[in-house]
Design a protein around this motif. Structure first.
Motif, mmCIF file in Angstrom:
data_model
loop_
_atom_site.group_PDB
_atom_site.id
_atom_site.type_symbol
_atom_site.label_atom_id
_atom_site.label_comp_id
_atom_site.label_asym_id
_atom_site.label_seq_id
_atom_site.Cartn_x
_atom_site.Cartn_y
_atom_site.Cartn_z
ATOM 1 N N ALA A 80 0.845 -1.198 0.000
ATOM 2 C CA ALA A 80 0.000 0.000 0.000
ATOM 3 C C ALA A 80 0.875 1.242 0.000
ATOM 4 C CB ALA A 80 -0.912 -0.006 1.228
ATOM 5 N N TRP A 81 0.314 2.341 -0.456
ATOM 6 C CA TRP A 81 1.004 3.619 -0.323
ATOM 7 C C TRP A 81 1.178 3.929 1.162
ATOM 8 C CZ3 TRP A 81 -1.384 7.731 -4.178
ATOM 9 C CH2 TRP A 81 -1.167 7.291 -5.487
ATOM 10 N N GLU A 82 2.187 4.752 1.469
ATOM 11 C CA GLU A 82 2.399 5.123 2.865
ATOM 12 C C GLU A 82 1.483 6.261 3.302
ATOM 13 O OE1 GLU A 82 5.371 5.421 0.749
ATOM 14 O OE2 GLU A 82 6.953 4.299 1.774
ATOM 15 N N ALA A 83 0.700 6.800 2.370
ATOM 16 C CA ALA A 83 -0.236 7.884 2.669
ATOM 17 C C ALA A 83 -1.535 7.614 1.924
ATOM 18 C CB ALA A 83 0.354 9.232 2.253
ATOM 19 N N LEU A 84 -2.601 8.272 2.342
ATOM 20 C CA LEU A 84 -3.863 8.139 1.636
ATOM 21 C C LEU A 84 -3.753 8.801 0.272
ATOM 22 C CD1 LEU A 84 -6.329 8.891 4.581
ATOM 23 C CD2 LEU A 84 -5.912 6.677 3.490
ATOM 24 N N PRO A 85 -4.524 8.341 -0.717
ATOM 25 C CA PRO A 85 -4.353 8.844 -2.088
ATOM 26 C C PRO A 85 -4.807 10.292 -2.290
ATOM 27 C CG PRO A 85 -6.190 7.309 -1.968
ATOM 28 C CD PRO A 85 -5.502 7.244 -0.651
ATOM 29 N N TYR A 86 -5.237 10.974 -1.238
ATOM 30 C CA TYR A 86 -5.636 12.374 -1.364
ATOM 31 C C TYR A 86 -4.618 13.325 -0.736
ATOM 32 C CZ TYR A 86 -9.978 9.711 -1.835
ATOM 33 O OH TYR A 86 -10.916 8.792 -2.201
ATOM 34 N N GLU A 87 -3.552 12.803 -0.167
ATOM 35 C CA GLU A 87 -2.640 13.623 0.622
ATOM 36 C C GLU A 87 -1.524 14.268 -0.183
ATOM 37 O OE1 GLU A 87 -1.841 12.351 4.792
ATOM 38 O OE2 GLU A 87 -2.618 10.437 4.108
ATOM 39 N N GLY A 88 -1.441 13.990 -1.465
ATOM 40 C CA GLY A 88 -0.442 14.644 -2.294
ATOM 41 C C GLY A 88 0.972 14.154 -2.078
ATOM 42 N N ILE A 89 1.142 12.900 -1.656
ATOM 43 C CA ILE A 89 2.468 12.330 -1.416
ATOM 44 C C ILE A 89 2.655 11.138 -2.349
ATOM 45 C CG2 ILE A 89 3.979 11.248 0.287
ATOM 46 C CD1 ILE A 89 2.417 12.675 2.456
ATOM 47 N N SER A 90 3.715 11.178 -3.134
ATOM 48 C CA SER A 90 4.001 10.072 -4.045
ATOM 49 C C SER A 90 4.514 8.863 -3.272
ATOM 50 C CB SER A 90 5.054 10.494 -5.075
ATOM 51 O OG SER A 90 4.568 11.508 -5.928
ATOM 52 N N PRO A 91 4.224 7.666 -3.751
ATOM 53 C CA PRO A 91 4.810 6.479 -3.096
ATOM 54 C C PRO A 91 6.323 6.462 -3.294
ATOM 55 C CG PRO A 91 3.711 5.869 -5.137
ATOM 56 C CD PRO A 91 3.376 7.306 -4.903
ATOM 57 N N ALA A 92 7.034 5.879 -2.342
ATOM 58 C CA ALA A 92 8.481 5.766 -2.451
ATOM 59 C C ALA A 92 8.838 4.951 -3.695
ATOM 60 C CB ALA A 92 9.043 5.098 -1.193
ATOM 61 N N PRO A 93 10.029 5.179 -4.278
ATOM 62 C CA PRO A 93 10.398 4.445 -5.494
ATOM 63 C C PRO A 93 10.317 2.937 -5.349
ATOM 64 C CG PRO A 93 11.914 6.266 -5.125
ATOM 65 C CD PRO A 93 11.030 6.201 -3.924
ATOM 66 N N ASP A 94 10.750 2.404 -4.183
ATOM 67 C CA ASP A 94 10.704 0.944 -4.026
ATOM 68 C C ASP A 94 9.264 0.450 -3.922
ATOM 69 O OD1 ASP A 94 10.724 2.342 -1.528
ATOM 70 O OD2 ASP A 94 10.919 0.430 -0.499
ATOM 71 N N VAL A 95 8.377 1.244 -3.312
ATOM 72 C CA VAL A 95 6.969 0.859 -3.222
ATOM 73 C C VAL A 95 6.334 0.874 -4.608
ATOM 74 C CG1 VAL A 95 4.709 1.525 -2.312
ATOM 75 C CG2 VAL A 95 6.718 1.629 -0.837
ATOM 76 N N ALA A 96 6.579 1.944 -5.356
ATOM 77 C CA ALA A 96 6.023 2.033 -6.710
ATOM 78 C C ALA A 96 6.547 0.899 -7.585
ATOM 79 C CB ALA A 96 6.378 3.389 -7.325
ATOM 80 N N ALA A 97 7.833 0.564 -7.430
ATOM 81 C CA ALA A 97 8.416 -0.503 -8.242
ATOM 82 C C ALA A 97 7.799 -1.853 -7.903
ATOM 83 C CB ALA A 97 9.930 -0.538 -8.032
ATOM 84 N N ARG A 98 7.616 -2.130 -6.618
ATOM 85 C CA ARG A 98 7.028 -3.408 -6.219
ATOM 86 C C ARG A 98 5.572 -3.504 -6.672
ATOM 87 N NH1 ARG A 98 8.462 -5.398 -0.244
ATOM 88 N NH2 ARG A 98 7.780 -7.348 -1.200
ATOM 89 N N ARG A 99 4.848 -2.392 -6.618
ATOM 90 C CA ARG A 99 3.457 -2.399 -7.066
ATOM 91 C C ARG A 99 3.382 -2.649 -8.576
ATOM 92 N NH1 ARG A 99 -0.645 -0.027 -4.122
ATOM 93 N NH2 ARG A 99 -1.428 1.113 -5.952
ATOM 94 N N ALA A 100 4.250 -1.982 -9.322
ATOM 95 C CA ALA A 100 4.252 -2.171 -10.773
ATOM 96 C C ALA A 100 4.615 -3.612 -11.134
ATOM 97 C CB ALA A 100 5.229 -1.196 -11.423
ATOM 98 N N ALA A 101 5.625 -4.164 -10.436
ATOM 99 C CA ALA A 101 6.032 -5.546 -10.713
ATOM 100 C C ALA A 101 4.927 -6.535 -10.366
ATOM 101 C CB ALA A 101 7.304 -5.868 -9.939
ATOM 102 N N ALA A 102 4.221 -6.291 -9.237
ATOM 103 C CA ALA A 102 3.150 -7.198 -8.819
ATOM 104 C C ALA A 102 1.983 -7.171 -9.803
ATOM 105 C CB ALA A 102 2.679 -6.830 -7.419
ATOM 106 N N VAL A 103 1.588 -5.966 -10.235
ATOM 107 C CA VAL A 103 0.470 -5.858 -11.171
ATOM 108 C C VAL A 103 0.851 -6.438 -12.533
ATOM 109 C CG1 VAL A 103 -1.033 -4.234 -12.380
ATOM 110 C CG2 VAL A 103 -0.524 -3.892 -9.963
#
Length: 720
Positions: A80-103
């Protein structure tokens, strides 16, 4: 019998058949333990992907580990993102990478596989293009100019820097390109011959030195939103329809920029954000593990997100749906340890857990009744220890990261893990990107009127805390005032983004959305880069000095490390590896090890000392106080007890006659490890062959003591 064969026994049982034929929706079932066993069995029986939803990130990590024991290589985590999707904070690079790889894996894989997701990740709509961008396949011999590769890395979300230290970064220096892939354990170095990749090597980010050669490496995206021309056109169109910060964010995306929080613009740019369950093929199941906790946690997160969206007057479609709606359309299985629904007859070891004698006795009794038994351990040392405890009892053994075992009576199957035998281990999970602090704790640091720094928006003036009730949810907000009368309301669970301004001069308040803060941070980065350059020059001089190169690890080293009673943290494993590499180089090591109390620095020192002793040298451990000397003496003595290693202590609490004996033993080489206070720096203390000096809390030693330490640093390896 392997764990996979045990899985086949479960799938072929009447109990599992009743589960598949159940007509209730959702299906409720009781699994006292072994939830991963059930999920893996479903994936195998259906020969299709299964979405397993856990209450939170820690539970998801634990479930992932257990599933890997049954389906190695066929499990993926959607963090999951470390913040709610309305808070204006991008996911960390490793989080985004793992999400992209999983999907991407879910889109491409249609066999028995499991996608594990915490509840928040299962509820959040996905950017439709996530997982569709293929990774770059970098292999020696490929013709790909470094400037073209740099352009492609920028498109994938990588940040160009001078020195690569973190995931999502890359650097170009002449014919060398360094990149840290988002899901890789270490960064890689590409060496070019013209426009052709000549070699691919892995290297340590801390030392920038190559460690091993690779045949190839995949570099996937580290940003979830990768805009194309169509997305930029849609962003420009939406920017004209909205005002304030939403228009600013969309216009930046339209201009080809990559602002912080750009992923939160997805609801403006796409007509529909599918949930992870919507990507599952027909016939797949969704399993809610620890169902009650998962549903409660999901309901609380949804309520909080709705309140935040209302407070922000969110004008686009909601990015988060409640869990029942997000997983609708598939058969849903709710697993619970409570007595409800279909009983899957998976029983834990109960009161015997943690008592090896009782567990072994129960295993023997079950085998006498025709049961087949498997004992698992997380590592080679743990498995050997389990075998010793089991003794003559004929059981199968398997090295697997399985947390808890079970007894499954219908198939006459019993699985016991090392946790069942020896009790729960301490598990350390990945730290969150931002440290979350309570709003009342930061309120104690700040007074209204104080200057505060927000990680994204820069310096503002703290105006206090306001309490609001929105959509039935009450929440605290920190109010920061910026230039031009802008105000930022920071939710209480995002206060880790805010710190008190500690500079000496009165700062200038920044403007939200301006460039002042970006320029200030860039200036600091340049200063840090200059300092790093000076350190590199100093280190180069040290490398020219001759030193002792220790040999590779001996079998006893592995035995000592396997006997460590806790699970090492990722940082511990990385540092231990780097310290050993330093010790094996032919120049003096001078490594500084930092960490809070209780984070395992002593274990790193223990392993380094043992390596030095095994190579035939002596070790001195210097501490500032007699109390620390006694503590380290007990720790080192306990860890080295099974081996022929002599540990001595030298401090003012030691009797003068005993001190004299210790000094004599050190001079003659009879003492392998000497632990002491500043008494170790006395002129009468000599070592026959000192190979390693370990200094604990060097900042607490005086100037004269530090001057003596400087002399030692030129000749022996030093770990501080």
């Amino acid at each position: 019998m392997t764990l996979r064969e045990a899985l086949d026994l479960f799938v072929g049982s009447e109990t599992f058949e009743r589960l598949l034929l159940a007509k209730d929706r959702p299906i409720q079932a009781r699994a006292e333990t072994g939830e991963a066993f059930v999920v893996a069995g479903l994936a195998v029986a259906l020969d299709a992907p299964v979405l397993a939803v856990a209450p939170g990130p820690h539970e998801a990590d634990a479930l992932l580990e257990d599933l890997e024991a049954f389906l190695p290589g066929d499990v993926a985590l959607l963090p999951a993102w470390e913040a709610l999707p309305y808070e204006g904070i991008s996911p960390a690079p490793d989080v985004a990478a793992r999400r992209a790889a999983a999907v991407r894996r879910l889109r491409e894989h249609r066999g028995a596989t499991v996608l594990v997701a915490p509840a928040l990740a299962a509820m959040q709509g996905l950017i439709p293009t996530l997982g569709t961008v293929p990774p770059l396949d970098l292999i020696a011999g490929r013709n790909l100019p470094p400037d073209r590769l740099a352009e492609q890395l920028v498109e994938l979300g990588y940040l160009r820097v001078d020195v690569v230290e973190h995931r999502g970064e890359f650097a170009v220096r002449g014919g060398v390109l360094d990149v840290f892939p988002g899901v890789a354990r270490r960064p890689v170095r590409l060496e070019y011959w013209g426009d052709e990749i000549e070699s691919v090597r892995e290297f340590a980010a801390s030392t920038q030195l190559s460690t091993s050669r690779l045949t190839q490496v995949e570099v996937g995206p580290v940003r979830e939103l990768i805009p194309d021309d169509g997305v930029r056109e849609r962003a420009a169109e939406q920017a004209r329809r909205h005002t304030d910060r939403f228009a600013d964010l969309l216009q930046r995306v339209a201009d080809g920029l990559h602002p912080e929080g750009m992923e939160t613009a997805a609801p403006f740019l796409f007509d529909h954000l599918p949930s992870p369950a919507e990507l599952l093929p027909e016939g797949s199941w969704v399993v809610l593990t620890q169902a009650r906790r998962t549903l409660d946690r999901a309901a609380a997160a949804y309520e909080e997100a709705e309140a935040l969206a209302d407070a922000l007057a969110w004008p686009a479609a909601r990015a988060l749906r409640d869990l029942p709606d997000a997983v609708a359309g598939h058969v849903q299985l709710q697993l619970s340890e409570f007595t409800e629904g279909l009983d899957l007859q998976l029983r834990s070891w109960g009161s015997a857990q943690g008592n090896p004698t009782e567990v072994v006795q129960r295993v023997s009794d079950l085998q006498a009744r025709g049961y087949r038994s498997i004992v698992t351990g997380r590592g080679h040392g743990s498995l050997e220890r389990a075998r010793e405890v089991v003794g003559a009892t004929p059981v199968e053994t398997a090295e697997a990261s399985l947390s808890n075992g079970f007894v499954f009576a219908p198939a006459k199957l019993a699985v016991a893990t090392e946790e069942d035998l020896f009790g729960s281990r301490r598990h350390t999970r990945t730290a969150p990107r931002f440290t979350r602090r309570r709003s009342d704790s930061i309120a104690e640091e700040l007074e209204p009127g104080d200057f505060a720094v927000h990680r994204i928006h820069g310096v503002g003036r703290y105006a206090g805390i306001v309490h609001r009730a929105l959509a039935g949810a009450e929440r605290d907000y920190l109010v920061l005032e910026y230039a031009q009368n802008d105000k930022l309301y920071v939710p209480s669970d995002a206060v880790g983004m805010v710190v008190k301004y500690l500079g000496g001069d009165v700062p200038r308040v920044h403007r939200m959305g301006g460039t002042d803060w970006a320029r200030a941070t860039a200036k600091v980065k340049r200063a840090v880069r200059d300092m790093a350059g000076e350190l590199v020059r100093l280190y180069t001089v040290r490398m020219s000095l001759p030193g002792r190169a220790f040999g590779p690890d001996l079998p006893w080293q592995r035995e000592l490390e396997d006997a460590f009673p806790h699970e090492e943290t990722p940082d511990q494993l990385r540092v231990i590896d780097e310290v050993k590499q330093d010790m094996e180089r032919p120049f003096p090591m001078d490594r500084l090890l930092c960490g809070d109390v209780g984070f395992g620095k002593t274990e790193v020192a223990v392993r380094a000392a043992f390596k030095a002793v095994m190579d035939g040298t002596q070790v001195a451990v210097l501490v500032p106080t007699t109390l620390l000397a006694e503590q380290h003496f007990m720790t080192f003595s306990e860890r080295f007890a099974p081996y022929p290693v002599t540990v001595k202590m030298l401090s003012r609490f030691v009797h003068p006659a005993a001190q004299k004996e210790v000094i004599e033993d050190a001079a003659l080489g009879r003492a392998d490890v000497v632990i002491g206070t500043h008494r170790l720096l006395g002129r009468d203390v000599r070592f026959k062959d000192l190979g390693l000096l370990i200094v604990d809390e060097e900042q607490r030693f005086g100037v004269s003591h530090k001057e003596q330490l400087k002399k030692l640093r030129a000749h022996v390896d030093v770990l501080t």
